[in-house]
Design an enzyme around this catalytic site. Structure first.
Site, PDB file in Angstrom:
ATOM      1  N   CYS A 123     -11.230  -4.284   6.478  1.00  0.00           N
ATOM      2  CA  CYS A 123     -12.170  -4.817   5.487  1.00  0.00           C
ATOM      3  C   CYS A 123     -11.618  -4.438   4.111  1.00  0.00           C
ATOM      4  CB  CYS A 123     -13.536  -4.195   5.747  1.00  0.00           C
ATOM      5  SG  CYS A 123     -14.859  -4.875   4.749  1.00  0.00           S
ATOM      6  N   CYS A 127       2.215   2.514  -2.643  1.00  0.00           N
ATOM      7  CA  CYS A 127       1.705   3.071  -3.905  1.00  0.00           C
ATOM      8  C   CYS A 127       0.392   3.834  -3.751  1.00  0.00           C
ATOM      9  CB  CYS A 127       1.566   1.976  -4.961  1.00  0.00           C
ATOM     10  SG  CYS A 127       0.218   0.804  -4.672  1.00  0.00           S
ATOM     11  N   CYS A 147       1.737  -2.842  -6.333  1.00  0.00           N
ATOM     12  CA  CYS A 147       3.191  -2.735  -6.197  1.00  0.00           C
ATOM     13  C   CYS A 147       3.865  -3.949  -5.578  1.00  0.00           C
ATOM     14  CB  CYS A 147       3.545  -1.492  -5.374  1.00  0.00           C
ATOM     15  SG  CYS A 147       3.061  -1.600  -3.633  1.00  0.00           S
ATOM     16  N   CYS A 155      -0.009  -6.203  -2.240  1.00  0.00           N
ATOM     17  CA  CYS A 155      -0.686  -5.167  -3.008  1.00  0.00           C
ATOM     18  C   CYS A 155      -0.645  -5.521  -4.490  1.00  0.00           C
ATOM     19  CB  CYS A 155      -0.016  -3.820  -2.767  1.00  0.00           C
ATOM     20  SG  CYS A 155      -0.757  -2.477  -3.731  1.00  0.00           S
ATOM     21  N   CYS A 202      -2.429   1.327   0.599  1.00  0.00           N
ATOM     22  CA  CYS A 202      -1.085   0.766   0.576  1.00  0.00           C
ATOM     23  C   CYS A 202      -0.119   1.917   0.851  1.00  0.00           C
ATOM     24  CB  CYS A 202      -0.794   0.137  -0.784  1.00  0.00           C
ATOM     25  SG  CYS A 202       0.933  -0.373  -1.001  1.00  0.00           S
TER      26      CYS A 202
END
Length: 135
Positions: A124, A104, A55, A52, A101
């Site tokens: 996707c 976060c 984070c 991510c 995510c």
């Protein structure tokens, strides 16, 4: 066996704006979508982990990446079931499932049921939401 949960990371809007580029902020915090074939990872083939951008949590492995022909990085499963969360998205007069995510709450992209076996799923994902860590 209980599924592992991820501890949430909370930041103010101002903190996100300082950390992310304008494009990343639009995608990750305002649920935007980058244009097909425009992100840096749609045609990326190195081995490693996609984390991510917000984070650093591991999200997807290159082992689960496939060419969907859509112009976005596509994966048939996340790094772990606890890495991402989903919610219904009915924007733009469509019914889709949005992927975030789990740590976060950054918007990553959407999940569809037209992927390859063994899951039949296609995550996707916007390149702007990802950072790559090579093996």
């Amino acid at each position: 066996m209980a599924e592992k949960t991820v501890e949430k990371l909370r930041k103010t809007d101002e903190e996100w704006r300082k950390q992310l580029t304008d494009h990343q902020y639009k995608v990750m915090r305002k649920h935007g979508t980058e244009r097909a074939f425009s992100g840096i990872y749609w045609d990326h083939h190195d081995k490693g982990t996609y984390t991510c951008m917000g984070c650093g949590q591991p999200l997807f492995s290159s082992e689960h990446k496939f060419d969907s022909g859509t112009g976005w990085p596509s994966y048939w499963q996340p790094e772990s079931p606890a890495a991402v969360e989903t919610q219904e998205d009915s924007s733009f007069f469509m019914k889709r499932t949005e992927v975030h995510c789990a740590r976060c709450d950054a918007h990553l992209g959407h999940i569809f049921d037209d992927g390859p076996e063994p899951t039949g799923l296609r995550y996707c994902i916007n390149s702007a939401s990802l950072k790559f860590e090579k093996k």
